[in-house]
Design a protein around this motif. Structure first.
Motif, PDB file in Angstrom:
ATOM      1  N   THR A 131       0.844  -1.187   0.000  1.00  0.00           N
ATOM      2  CA  THR A 131       0.000   0.000   0.000  1.00  0.00           C
ATOM      3  C   THR A 131       0.881   1.239   0.000  1.00  0.00           C
ATOM      4  O   THR A 131       0.675   2.190  -0.751  1.00  0.00           O
ATOM      5  N   ARG A 132       1.884   1.184   0.829  1.00  0.00           N
ATOM      6  CA  ARG A 132       2.793   2.323   0.935  1.00  0.00           C
ATOM      7  C   ARG A 132       3.501   2.540  -0.408  1.00  0.00           C
ATOM      8  O   ARG A 132       3.646   3.659  -0.871  1.00  0.00           O
ATOM      9  N   TYR A 133       3.929   1.434  -0.977  1.00  0.00           N
ATOM     10  CA  TYR A 133       4.610   1.534  -2.266  1.00  0.00           C
ATOM     11  C   TYR A 133       3.711   2.209  -3.295  1.00  0.00           C
ATOM     12  O   TYR A 133       4.098   3.162  -3.961  1.00  0.00           O
ATOM     13  N   ALA A 134       2.493   1.689  -3.394  1.00  0.00           N
ATOM     14  CA  ALA A 134       1.584   2.210  -4.406  1.00  0.00           C
ATOM     15  C   ALA A 134       1.273   3.676  -4.152  1.00  0.00           C
ATOM     16  O   ALA A 134       1.206   4.483  -5.074  1.00  0.00           O
ATOM     17  N   ARG A 135       1.096   4.031  -2.889  1.00  0.00           N
ATOM     18  CA  ARG A 135       0.810   5.423  -2.533  1.00  0.00           C
ATOM     19  C   ARG A 135       1.989   6.315  -2.862  1.00  0.00           C
ATOM     20  O   ARG A 135       1.851   7.376  -3.448  1.00  0.00           O
ATOM     21  N   GLU A 136       3.173   5.871  -2.454  1.00  0.00           N
ATOM     22  CA  GLU A 136       4.354   6.697  -2.692  1.00  0.00           C
ATOM     23  C   GLU A 136       4.672   6.783  -4.175  1.00  0.00           C
ATOM     24  O   GLU A 136       5.217   7.763  -4.650  1.00  0.00           O
ATOM     25  N   PHE A 137       4.331   5.701  -4.846  1.00  0.00           N
ATOM     26  CA  PHE A 137       4.603   5.667  -6.282  1.00  0.00           C
ATOM     27  C   PHE A 137       3.910   6.832  -6.979  1.00  0.00           C
ATOM     28  O   PHE A 137       4.437   7.420  -7.917  1.00  0.00           O
ATOM     29  N   ALA A 138       2.729   7.172  -6.476  1.00  0.00           N
ATOM     30  CA  ALA A 138       1.969   8.281  -7.049  1.00  0.00           C
ATOM     31  C   ALA A 138       2.731   9.594  -6.891  1.00  0.00           C
ATOM     32  O   ALA A 138       2.653  10.469  -7.734  1.00  0.00           O
ATOM     33  N   GLU A 139       3.471   9.714  -5.779  1.00  0.00           N
ATOM     34  CA  GLU A 139       4.153  10.982  -5.526  1.00  0.00           C
ATOM     35  C   GLU A 139       5.593  10.990  -6.010  1.00  0.00           C
ATOM     36  O   GLU A 139       6.073  11.960  -6.566  1.00  0.00           O
ATOM     37  N   ASN A 140       6.277   9.917  -5.744  1.00  0.00           N
ATOM     38  CA  ASN A 140       7.700   9.879  -6.051  1.00  0.00           C
ATOM     39  C   ASN A 140       8.121   8.441  -6.379  1.00  0.00           C
ATOM     40  O   ASN A 140       8.544   7.697  -5.508  1.00  0.00           O
ATOM     41  N   PRO A 141       7.982   8.073  -7.648  1.00  0.00           N
ATOM     42  CA  PRO A 141       8.230   6.681  -8.037  1.00  0.00           C
ATOM     43  C   PRO A 141       9.634   6.196  -7.645  1.00  0.00           C
ATOM     44  O   PRO A 141       9.800   5.063  -7.215  1.00  0.00           O
ATOM     45  N   GLY A 142      10.622   7.080  -7.765  1.00  0.00           N
ATOM     46  CA  GLY A 142      11.998   6.671  -7.463  1.00  0.00           C
ATOM     47  C   GLY A 142      12.162   6.280  -6.018  1.00  0.00           C
ATOM     48  O   GLY A 142      12.750   5.258  -5.682  1.00  0.00           O
ATOM     49  N   ARG A 143      11.596   7.109  -5.179  1.00  0.00           N
ATOM     50  CA  ARG A 143      11.698   6.866  -3.743  1.00  0.00           C
ATOM     51  C   ARG A 143      10.934   5.594  -3.356  1.00  0.00           C
ATOM     52  O   ARG A 143      11.420   4.763  -2.590  1.00  0.00           O
ATOM     53  N   ALA A 144       9.750   5.450  -3.933  1.00  0.00           N
ATOM     54  CA  ALA A 144       8.945   4.263  -3.658  1.00  0.00           C
ATOM     55  C   ALA A 144       9.729   3.013  -4.055  1.00  0.00           C
ATOM     56  O   ALA A 144       9.789   2.029  -3.319  1.00  0.00           O
ATOM     57  N   GLN A 145      10.364   3.099  -5.198  1.00  0.00           N
ATOM     58  CA  GLN A 145      11.085   1.958  -5.723  1.00  0.00           C
ATOM     59  C   GLN A 145      12.274   1.584  -4.836  1.00  0.00           C
ATOM     60  O   GLN A 145      12.503   0.418  -4.540  1.00  0.00           O
ATOM     61  N   ARG A 146      13.021   2.594  -4.399  1.00  0.00           N
ATOM     62  CA  ARG A 146      14.185   2.314  -3.542  1.00  0.00           C
ATOM     63  C   ARG A 146      13.775   1.579  -2.282  1.00  0.00           C
ATOM     64  O   ARG A 146      14.413   0.639  -1.845  1.00  0.00           O
ATOM     65  N   LEU A 147      12.651   2.032  -1.723  1.00  0.00           N
ATOM     66  CA  LEU A 147      12.187   1.430  -0.482  1.00  0.00           C
ATOM     67  C   LEU A 147      11.755  -0.018  -0.709  1.00  0.00           C
ATOM     68  O   LEU A 147      12.063  -0.912   0.076  1.00  0.00           O
ATOM     69  N   LEU A 148      11.071  -0.220  -1.811  1.00  0.00           N
ATOM     70  CA  LEU A 148      10.603  -1.574  -2.122  1.00  0.00           C
ATOM     71  C   LEU A 148      11.786  -2.516  -2.328  1.00  0.00           C
ATOM     72  O   LEU A 148      11.808  -3.643  -1.834  1.00  0.00           O
ATOM     73  N   LEU A 149      12.787  -2.043  -3.051  1.00  0.00           N
ATOM     74  CA  LEU A 149      13.963  -2.871  -3.321  1.00  0.00           C
ATOM     75  C   LEU A 149      14.666  -3.232  -2.022  1.00  0.00           C
ATOM     76  O   LEU A 149      15.128  -4.354  -1.836  1.00  0.00           O
ATOM     77  N   ALA A 150      14.703  -2.266  -1.124  1.00  0.00           N
ATOM     78  CA  ALA A 150      15.370  -2.532   0.148  1.00  0.00           C
ATOM     79  C   ALA A 150      14.569  -3.542   0.963  1.00  0.00           C
ATOM     80  O   ALA A 150      15.130  -4.419   1.615  1.00  0.00           O
ATOM     81  N   THR A 151      13.262  -3.438   0.915  1.00  0.00           N
ATOM     82  CA  THR A 151      12.430  -4.321   1.728  1.00  0.00           C
ATOM     83  C   THR A 151      12.444  -5.753   1.200  1.00  0.00           C
ATOM     84  O   THR A 151      12.450  -6.694   1.971  1.00  0.00           O
ATOM     85  N   TYR A 152      12.443  -5.908  -0.112  1.00  0.00           N
ATOM     86  CA  TYR A 152      12.342  -7.260  -0.667  1.00  0.00           C
ATOM     87  C   TYR A 152      13.595  -7.686  -1.426  1.00  0.00           C
ATOM     88  O   TYR A 152      13.518  -8.448  -2.380  1.00  0.00           O
ATOM     89  N   ASP A 153      14.718  -7.166  -0.970  1.00  0.00           N
ATOM     90  CA  ASP A 153      15.987  -7.636  -1.491  1.00  0.00           C
ATOM     91  C   ASP A 153      16.009  -7.593  -3.020  1.00  0.00           C
ATOM     92  O   ASP A 153      16.379  -8.564  -3.671  1.00  0.00           O
ATOM     93  N   GLY A 154      15.581  -6.463  -3.561  1.00  0.00           N
ATOM     94  CA  GLY A 154      15.453  -6.346  -5.014  1.00  0.00           C
ATOM     95  C   GLY A 154      16.792  -6.294  -5.721  1.00  0.00           C
ATOM     96  O   GLY A 154      17.742  -5.722  -5.223  1.00  0.00           O
ATOM     97  N   GLN A 155      16.849  -6.942  -6.874  1.00  0.00           N
ATOM     98  CA  GLN A 155      18.072  -6.907  -7.672  1.00  0.00           C
ATOM     99  C   GLN A 155      17.740  -6.449  -9.082  1.00  0.00           C
ATOM    100  O   GLN A 155      16.807  -6.954  -9.688  1.00  0.00           O
ATOM    101  N   PRO A 156      18.514  -5.523  -9.608  1.00  0.00           N
ATOM    102  CA  PRO A 156      18.306  -5.136 -11.001  1.00  0.00           C
ATOM    103  C   PRO A 156      18.844  -6.232 -11.920  1.00  0.00           C
ATOM    104  O   PRO A 156      19.831  -6.884 -11.593  1.00  0.00           O
TER     105      PRO A 156
END
Ligand SMILES: [Zn+2]
Lengths: 280, 177
Positions: A131-156
């Motif tokens: 929910t937070r991701y989707a909400r933040e995505f509306a305001e600041n996609p980059g920031r939302a993405q960084r947080l998501l990657l950190a939370t779920y061990d995201g790899q490019p």
């Protein structure tokens, strides 16, 4: 000039402690004596001093944002929540968007339709994160993405790598709807499965995130209201999130979710395009 | 000061939001400053928020054996190390794929701040943390040892390593001590 009592390696071992004033007085004077006479150790010590001066000269000047209200919101969200009431759908943006795009409203559903995704107590966390991701995505996609990657061990990943890592070729890396460009692809280690995520950018600079899960359960957003509708004939769950729409639908045994859509036309475009056969 | 904090903490432990807010106000700038150094400006706000979330979720586990500030820093440190471990691969990748990031930049005159940030970024996260606790936060070895859960005797040797490596990285970036 007498012989030095300490060898250089011994001095080097204790040089930080000496520099930081952490030595007993007798040890201190031994090191001081050595440094006075040994240019090599003196040079190392000079480096410590310079480094210290550098740090002092450039203390961070940025002020912390006051995010107390976000902290509280998340603490509240983390609490066990009572089962949501079966609410009728309001007349918000969601509904008007749905009507404007002339899609068929099939079922009106509350959250209970989605509570089966993971089972157990991880629900609240995941739902809150998404929910937070989707909400933040509306305001600041980059920031939302960084947080998501950190939370779920995201790899490019490179597009070619995704298939190998997932053991299936995700739909989202095959092709993107006209007017959209594939910008980044990630692997996320979520509680349900390892999922692929793509960030797409439109010609006018908008961003959407598309998730592809190897599971046939809809993505869950906690107690957000959702509506089920048919987009291009496909049953799709839509949630209004900070003025943007999230759409989630099934494709074979996988689930696709678009976050950051402007309206149902957007989502329908994605459903249409991604449901097509590989070379169609 | 400590008595006041102790009182606020015990009220906060009972779930009192106002007391929790007071703790947040008291400590969030300090935590943020450390996070800026640990993970960079862009991610410091998010991470600071994450730290306080953890602090309030775990507040019940605080027994009062250490000072509250020390305990809070421990939470902050764990969060930042976890964050760095998770994003470690990303960083390595960026460095590996960006040949311009090393020597070719050496002749450019970098801002001191950028120099330091870049050099810190290359340092092992735990060394970075020990170095920052000492240099940026002014902590003594005992406090660092307790917080990092390492023997007091090893703080000095790790600082030696941190300082040597940092100097080397900085010099590679064009810094002249
Ligand atoms: Zn020497």
């Amino acid at each position: 000039m007498g012989a030095l009592r300490l060898e250089c390696p011994e001095v080097r071992d204790r040089l930080s402690a000496y520099f930081d004033g952490e030595l007993a007085p007798d040890q201190r004077s031994e090191i001081a004596l050595h440094v006075e006479r040994c240019p090599l150790c003196a040079e190392e010590l000079r480096g410590f001093t310079k480094l210290s001066e550098l740090v002092a000269a450039v203390q961070p000047d940025s002020q912390a944002a006051d995010c107390w209200s976000d902290v509280v919101a998340q603490l509240e969200r983390g609490r066990p929540t009572p089962p949501p009431p079966a609410v009728p759908l309001g007349r918000g943006a969601l509904r008007s968007a749905a009507l404007a795009a002339s899609v068929v409203l099939a079922v009106i559903a509350g959250t209970f339709a989605f509570q089966t995704w993971f089972g157990g107590h991880r629900h609240n966390h995941l739902a809150a994160d998404l929910t937070r991701y989707a909400r933040e995505f509306a305001e600041n996609p980059g920031r939302a993405q960084r947080l998501l990657l950190a939370t779920y061990d995201g790899q490019p990943l490179e597009i070619q790598q995704v298939g190998q890592r997932l053991n299936y070729e995700p739909t989202i890396t095959r092709s993107v709807p006209p007017g959209w460009k594939l910008k980044e692809v990630y692997l996320l280690h979520m509680p349900c499965c390892t999922c692929a995520q793509a960030i797409l950018e439109s010609e006018d600079g908008r961003c959407v995130a598309v998730f592809e899960h190897d599971t046939d359960q809809a993505m869950w957003f906690g107690d957000r209201q959702s509506i089920d509708c048919l987009c291009d004939g496909k049953p799709t769950s839509i949630v209004d999130m900070g003025g943007q729409l999230v759409g989630s639908w099934q494709q074979g045994n996988r689930t696709l979710t678009v976050i950051g859509a402007r309206d149902l036309k957007d989502i329908t475009q994605f459903v249409m395009h991604l449901s097509r056969p590989a070379n169609g | 000061m400590q008595d006041r904090i102790v009182e606020i903490v015990s009220t906060a432990q009972r779930g009192d939001r106002e007391a929790q807010r007071q703790l947040y106000v008291e400590y969030h700038q300090q935590v943020h400053r450390l996070m800026v150094r640990m993970v960079g400006v862009q991610e410091a706000d998010d991470l600071t928020q994450q730290v306080f979330l953890q602090v309030f979720r775990k507040l019940g586990q605080f027994t009062g054996q250490s000072r509250f500030g020390t305990w809070l820093y421990r939470v902050a440190i764990n969060e930042s190390l976890q964050h760095l471990r998770r994003s470690g691969r990303r960083q390595t990748r960026t460095l590996a794929e960006d040949p311009a990031d090393g020597r070719s930049h050496a002749r450019d005159k970098l801002e001191q701040r950028e120099l330091l940030d870049r050099a810190l970024e290359r340092l092992d996260p735990e060394l970075r943390l020990i170095f920052l606790l000492r240099e940026s936060e002014g902590w003594g070895y005992r406090e660092i040892a307790r917080t990092m859960k390492i023997p007091e005797g090893t703080v000095g040797s790790r600082l030696n390593r941190a300082r040597r490596e940092l100097r080397r990285y900085l010099e590679e970036l064009g810094w002249e001590p």
